[in-house]
Write an enzyme that holds these catalytic residues in place. Structure first.
Site, mmCIF file in Angstrom:
data_model
loop_
_atom_site.group_PDB
_atom_site.id
_atom_site.type_symbol
_atom_site.label_atom_id
_atom_site.label_comp_id
_atom_site.label_asym_id
_atom_site.label_seq_id
_atom_site.Cartn_x
_atom_site.Cartn_y
_atom_site.Cartn_z
ATOM 1 N N ARG A 65 0.838 -1.181 0.000
ATOM 2 C CA ARG A 65 0.000 0.000 0.000
ATOM 3 C C ARG A 65 0.882 1.244 0.000
ATOM 4 O O ARG A 65 1.968 1.245 0.598
ATOM 5 C CB ARG A 65 -0.813 -0.066 1.285
ATOM 6 C CG ARG A 65 -1.790 1.031 1.520
ATOM 7 C CD ARG A 65 -3.125 0.627 1.052
ATOM 8 N NE ARG A 65 -4.148 1.534 1.510
ATOM 9 C CZ ARG A 65 -5.056 2.053 0.684
ATOM 10 N NH1 ARG A 65 -5.040 1.785 -0.599
ATOM 11 N NH2 ARG A 65 -5.998 2.845 1.155
ATOM 12 N N THR A 113 -9.370 1.498 -9.426
ATOM 13 C CA THR A 113 -8.919 0.239 -8.811
ATOM 14 C C THR A 113 -9.118 -0.953 -9.742
ATOM 15 O O THR A 113 -9.994 -0.962 -10.579
ATOM 16 C CB THR A 113 -9.633 -0.033 -7.471
ATOM 17 O OG1 THR A 113 -9.431 1.093 -6.635
ATOM 18 C CG2 THR A 113 -9.114 -1.255 -6.762
ATOM 19 N N THR A 121 -4.393 -0.205 -6.952
ATOM 20 C CA THR A 121 -5.132 1.031 -7.233
ATOM 21 C C THR A 121 -4.226 2.253 -7.261
ATOM 22 O O THR A 121 -3.126 2.232 -6.689
ATOM 23 C CB THR A 121 -6.222 1.246 -6.154
ATOM 24 O OG1 THR A 121 -7.105 2.283 -6.569
ATOM 25 C CG2 THR A 121 -5.630 1.600 -4.804
ATOM 26 N N ASN A 175 -6.238 4.850 -6.518
ATOM 27 C CA ASN A 175 -7.402 5.412 -5.832
ATOM 28 C C ASN A 175 -8.435 5.940 -6.820
ATOM 29 O O ASN A 175 -8.922 5.182 -7.626
ATOM 30 C CB ASN A 175 -7.018 6.455 -4.788
ATOM 31 C CG ASN A 175 -8.188 6.745 -3.850
ATOM 32 O OD1 ASN A 175 -9.052 5.896 -3.669
ATOM 33 N ND2 ASN A 175 -8.250 7.923 -3.270
ATOM 34 N N ASP A 226 -7.622 8.296 1.253
ATOM 35 C CA ASP A 226 -8.146 7.190 2.062
ATOM 36 C C ASP A 226 -7.902 7.395 3.561
ATOM 37 O O ASP A 226 -8.429 6.654 4.387
ATOM 38 C CB ASP A 226 -7.534 5.856 1.620
ATOM 39 C CG ASP A 226 -8.254 5.275 0.402
ATOM 40 O OD1 ASP A 226 -9.377 5.718 0.112
ATOM 41 O OD2 ASP A 226 -7.692 4.391 -0.256
ATOM 42 N N SER A 271 -7.779 0.813 3.758
ATOM 43 C CA SER A 271 -8.248 0.464 2.412
ATOM 44 C C SER A 271 -9.485 -0.424 2.471
ATOM 45 O O SER A 271 -9.668 -1.186 3.418
ATOM 46 C CB SER A 271 -7.145 -0.289 1.676
ATOM 47 O OG SER A 271 -7.602 -0.723 0.419
ATOM 48 N N SER A 272 -10.290 -0.317 1.439
ATOM 49 C CA SER A 272 -11.415 -1.249 1.293
ATOM 50 C C SER A 272 -11.028 -2.474 0.474
ATOM 51 O O SER A 272 -11.820 -3.412 0.340
ATOM 52 C CB SER A 272 -12.592 -0.555 0.588
ATOM 53 O OG SER A 272 -13.105 0.458 1.393
ATOM 54 N N GLY A 322 -14.000 -0.461 -6.476
ATOM 55 C CA GLY A 322 -15.176 0.385 -6.237
ATOM 56 C C GLY A 322 -15.252 0.891 -4.809
ATOM 57 O O GLY A 322 -16.337 0.928 -4.217
HETATM 58 O O1 DON Z 1 -8.033 1.409 -1.025
HETATM 59 C C1 DON Z 1 -9.181 1.838 -1.133
HETATM 60 O O2 DON Z 1 -10.094 1.517 -0.405
HETATM 61 C C2 DON Z 1 -9.482 2.796 -2.253
HETATM 62 N N1 DON Z 1 -8.300 3.517 -2.597
HETATM 63 C C3 DON Z 1 -10.045 2.028 -3.382
HETATM 64 C C4 DON Z 1 -10.457 2.941 -4.483
HETATM 65 C C5 DON Z 1 -11.335 2.337 -5.458
HETATM 66 O O3 DON Z 1 -11.724 1.207 -5.389
HETATM 67 C C6 DON Z 1 -11.693 3.235 -6.561
HETATM 68 N N2 DON Z 1 -12.926 2.896 -7.110
HETATM 69 N N3 DON Z 1 -13.935 3.229 -6.686
#
Ligand code: DON
Length: 544
Positions: free
Chosen positions: A89, A357, A375, A377, A399, A428-429, A449
């Site tokens: 990350r 992402t 990603t 982001n 984030d 992060s998601s 997403g």
């Molecule tokens: O790590 C994360 O949670 C975000 N940077 C992910 C971003 C993402 O999935 C973009 N699309 N919506």
């Protein structure tokens, strides 16, 4: 066989999934999936192929990911029956401060999203290098070759990429590198199918040689990146780059029915998916019916509780996240009680989706599996690039929580645990998962997403594990999303109207959106690998 599913498909044709006997690569980019299969056919393993696919998708979907970003890899090595988690990350520069986005006493969220202060120290190349050195069988240049060729010769813009460029054109125009590569000379956006060439990125990838970390973090790329930062008021220093290290993290796991589900610990949101699966364990979901109102109501309550617990998540180097407690039977039972019998409150609405992402999945002939999500982001990251390198800068700093209670690009409200600190990784998601039965992988999934990754991966996993759908149907089914705050249930337009009104009658406030994130999946059985990427984002699954 290549799977190109129709857009918004709810009930795809049976051939929407690719079938593989020896290997399978699933990616949002067909070209990138082909790059991965090329490496598998040359004798590379799943790690080699995943890295080749990641580098290639960084070229062919540069709005979503690339060498300026970072991600997570979950690796299963069949020979030792062992799981490995790699966190590469992005990291906040050492000079970053909790109040760096405050202006005149007020938080300015845009500063974390568009522009130089949004950029975290990239982890992509360090992560790829670490994975290859530990588990790969090929050298970086061999693996990067398909990506270099795509960048050098050009590739056809996917409908998804063309759409994102068109939408972002006013911002891309302001950046010399992005406008030169992604806009036509008259400033208009290319159409789907038009060729995009990324010569400078091809040269950068070549220049990394077989020791990419040396050049990227200590050598020529580092020098160019730091010079760019200095010229544009950015914070990333030579020390930040030299200090960057990917982290091997022990995967976390939890039982769901007869399965063990493996995921990554914080700063990934893997624990949230495991916790929710734990709550839904033995929930007799098949009896409720897939996407039936009672099933969805249960899902909504469980998602809400999961996202409430997610507020405790952060970089474990800075904040003690009690992940084992959150996954303990005691806590899961408490949550089950609250989720299934509690009552919820309801504040204001918002949509939480865009399509940055990239997730990719690989299963190889020896039984190795890699689930990788990477990603920069938001779409086109910081909307800035280092032109000479062809490198698009991430906006991963968004984030972090800019200030307590202030929502980020995904309407996730800031928590103190996730506040900015120099050297810290933002929450992060991203949630790649691998599921085993009797100790052997039976499926893998991951998505993109923002927070809809968490709900999307959960629903696709349940579609396969509880409702026994094949990979293509599992990813194509309509989905919902709920993240506790704002307390509105986001529902895809493809969810039948009768189901939506049944949920409204139960008292849920709904917001209907065209689509929610993008999820890929592979179901794994001996000589029978079935893969599918989400029709919402295009892409492909290629088996052989
Ligand atoms: O790590 C994360 O949670 C975000 N940077 C992910 C971003 C993402 O999935 C973009 N699309 N919506």
């Amino acid at each position: 066989m290549l799977a190109v599913a129709p857009s918004y498909a709810v009930d795809p044709a049976p051939d929407a999934s690719a079938v593989g006997v020896h290997g399978m690569v699933v990616s949002e980019s067909e070209d990138a999936a082909r790059a991965g299969v090329e490496i598998l056919k040359k004798g590379g393993n799943a790690v080699d192929a995943a890295v080749a696919t990641a580098l290639a998708v960084g070229v062919t979907n540069p709005a979503s990911c690339g060498i300026g970003g970072g991600g997570f890899m979950l690796i299963y090595i069949a020979k030792t029956k062992a799981f490995f988690g790699l966190d590469y990350r992005e990291t906040a520069p050492l000079e970053a401060r909790p109040d760096m986005y405050m202006r005149n006493g007020k938080p300015d969220e845009d500063l974390a999203r568009d522009g130089i202060l949004g950029v975290g120290v990239p982890g992509e190349i360090a992560g790829i290098d670490a994975a290859l050195r530990r588990f790969g069988t090929m050298k970086f240049q061999q693996i990067a070759a398909p990506a270099e060729k795509l960048a050098d010769d050009g590739y056809a813009a996917s409908p998804h990429l063309a759409g994102e460029i068109a939408q972002l054109a006013p911002k891309l125009k302001n950046d010399p590198g992005l406008s030169q590569v992604f806009l036509k000379p008259d400033g208009s956006a290319p159409k789907a199918g038009d060729t995009i060439v990324e010569k400078n990125l091809a040269a950068t990838l070549k220049s990394l040689g077989n020791d990419p970390v040396t050049s990227f973090y200590h050598g020529e790329v580092a020098n160019a990146l730091v010079a760019f930062m200095k010229a544009h008021g950015g914070l990333i220093s030579a020390t930040d780059l030299a200090n960057y290290r990917p982290d091997w993290r022990d995967p976390i796991r939890r039982r769901y029915e007869d399965y063990e589900v493996y995921a990554l610990p914080p700063p990934s949101s893997g624990g949230v998916v495991l916790e929710m699966l734990g709550v839904l364990d033995s929930g007799h979901l098949p009896g409720l019916g897939i996407n039936s109102p009672p099933y969805l109501a249960r899902l909504i309550e469980v998602l809400r509780q999961g996202f409430i617990d997610r507020e405790q998540y952060a970089d474990p180097a800075f904040v003690g996240v009690e992940i084992q407690k959150l996954l303990s039977d005691t806590h899961i039972l408490e949550l089950r009680e609250r989720a299934l019998h509690g009552k919820s409150t309801t504040p204001p609405p918002a949509a939480a989706h865009d399509h940055g992402t990239s997730n990719l999945l690989v299963a190889d002939k020896d039984g190795n599996v890699v689930a990788l999500t990477t990603t920069i982001n938001t779409v086109f990251g910081a909307k800035m690039s280092v032109p000479a390198l062809g490198l698009i800068l991430n906006d991963e700093m968004d984030d972090f929580s800019v200030a307590p209670g202030v929502a980020n690009a995904y309407h996730l409200e800031g928590e103190i645990a996730n506040q900015v600190r120099g050297g810290k990784r933002p929450l992060s998601s991203m949630t790649p998962i691998i599921v085993t039965k009797k100790g052997v992988p039976v499926m893998t999934a991951g998505g993109s997403g923002g927070p809809t990754i968490v709900s999307g991966v959960l629903q696709v996993a349940l579609n396969i594990l509880a409702f026994h759908l094949d990979a293509a149907s599992a990813v194509a089914e309509p989905r919902i999303h709920e993240q506790a705050a704002p307390d509105v249930v986001i529902v895809e337009a493809s969810m039948p109207a009768a189901t939506r009104s049944a949920l409204e009658q139960m008292g849920y406030k709904l917001k209907v959106v065209p689509e929610l994130g993008a999820v890929g999946a592979i179901t794994i059985a001996p000589a029978n690998l079935r893969g599918a990427f989400d029709p919402r984002k295009g892409g492909g699954a290629i088996g052989y």
